[in-house]
Motif scaffolding. Sequence first.
Motif, PDB file in Angstrom:
ATOM      1  N   TYR A  26       0.337  -1.282  -0.282  1.00 53.87           N
ATOM      2  CA  TYR A  26       0.048  -0.063  -0.152  1.00 53.87           C
ATOM      3  C   TYR A  26       0.899   1.319  -0.305  1.00 53.87           C
ATOM      4  N   TYR A  60      -0.991   4.339   5.470  1.00 54.41           N
ATOM      5  CA  TYR A  60      -1.832   3.533   4.878  1.00 54.41           C
ATOM      6  C   TYR A  60      -3.211   4.033   6.661  1.00 54.41           C
ATOM      7  N   GLN A  72     -11.990  -3.867   2.281  1.00 57.48           N
ATOM      8  CA  GLN A  72     -10.364  -3.584   2.069  1.00 57.48           C
ATOM      9  C   GLN A  72      -9.817  -4.799   2.922  1.00 57.48           C
ATOM     10  N   VAL A  73      -8.501  -5.521   2.355  1.00 56.88           N
ATOM     11  CA  VAL A  73      -7.811  -6.700   2.811  1.00 56.88           C
ATOM     12  C   VAL A  73      -7.024  -5.927   3.661  1.00 56.88           C
ATOM     13  N   CYS A  74      -6.686  -4.560   3.398  1.00 55.93           N
ATOM     14  CA  CYS A  74      -5.449  -3.937   4.423  1.00 55.93           C
ATOM     15  C   CYS A  74      -6.016  -3.752   5.730  1.00 55.93           C
ATOM     16  N   ALA A  80      -8.999  -5.337   7.277  1.00 54.90           N
ATOM     17  CA  ALA A  80      -8.999  -7.002   8.147  1.00 54.90           C
ATOM     18  C   ALA A  80      -7.992  -7.216   8.232  1.00 54.90           C
TER      19      ALA A  80
END
Lengths: 150, 150
Positions: free
Chosen positions: A26, A37, B10-12, B14
């Motif tokens: 990211y 982030y 969002q995978v981020c 999780a």
Amino acid sequence: MTDDLVLRRQVCFALYTASRAMADVYRPILAGFGLTYPQYLVLLVLWEGEQEQPPTVSGLGARLQLDSGTLSPLLKRLEAAGLVVRRRSPADERRVAVELTPAGRALRGRMVDVPRQLAQATGLSADDLVVLRDTLTRITRTIHQHKEQQ
Amino acid sequence: MTDDLVLRRQVCFALYTASRAMADVYRPILAGFGLTYPQYLVLLVLWEGEQEQPPTVSGLGARLQLDSGTLSPLLKRLEAAGLVVRRRSPADERRVAVELTPAGRALRGRMVDVPRQLAQATGLSADDLVVLRDTLTRITRTIHQHKEQQ
DNA sequence: CGCAGTTTAGTTGTGTACAACTAAACTGCG
DNA sequence: CGCAGTTTAGTTGTACACAACTAAACTGCG
């Protein structure tokens, strides 16, 4: 068994490393928008709630599992970047509503492609990402539920 | 689709949340030994390599995916706690070997029960933890492999 | 109404993370 | 041998995380 004290067996290590590996993916994408982030996550929440009342600091915190010690300086930076404004609630002056500025709203349009870029950069299929996300969400819920039961 | 810019998709998010939830479980357990989560990971590496040559700072970094900017101050704190010593290699004075002290070695014996305590505190079965760990390990490897290919 | 107790955001201090940089030590090529 | 280029650990600066604390504002009970 003392063998359990081995790095590759630790769930903590697997989660910790995976989380940072994902952050590495990211980071360069978000840096193009001048965001970190966690800042991106705050904006996702604000973009979602566009028709409702703007959330308070603690409302954002409940959503992201972050406290004011993390959010206050982060929001100060988003405000300095011109993406949000903080406004004391007239009805309850303890509360601070966090609202998007026009620039903050406009940023969403420029970032619609980020999820696709991310999926591409990880080399994971959409299905893999969905399965991973759902597993993690379930695990997190299990941990939180278990904590409340104590 | 602009709907992709939604937090829960969002995978981020999780991963980020799961990682912090797991850290929340470890924190009170490790605090009982005066350790933080990354400090514990460094000790796991040192405990594993007891019969080999002690690792250098960069060797630890390769194992944990951390650079000297993170490890140098962390190791300084472990040294202040009396758990490790840092020694310049006579053969190559750029290198710093990180070795356990007797206290650092002894700590392992007092921590053998930590993995079990953790499994208990998460409320997850041993099988769940194994599946999660292996999924995450696979994902991390995929991300790293994909990055190298660019 | 009055005030003990709670809620809310912010501050302070510690400990990661990571980028960018520094300085010392080594390596290999000419 | 000499030195340009590399490797290594450490430092600096920025940005989270989180515990502990503070101060202001609200709430409800007597």
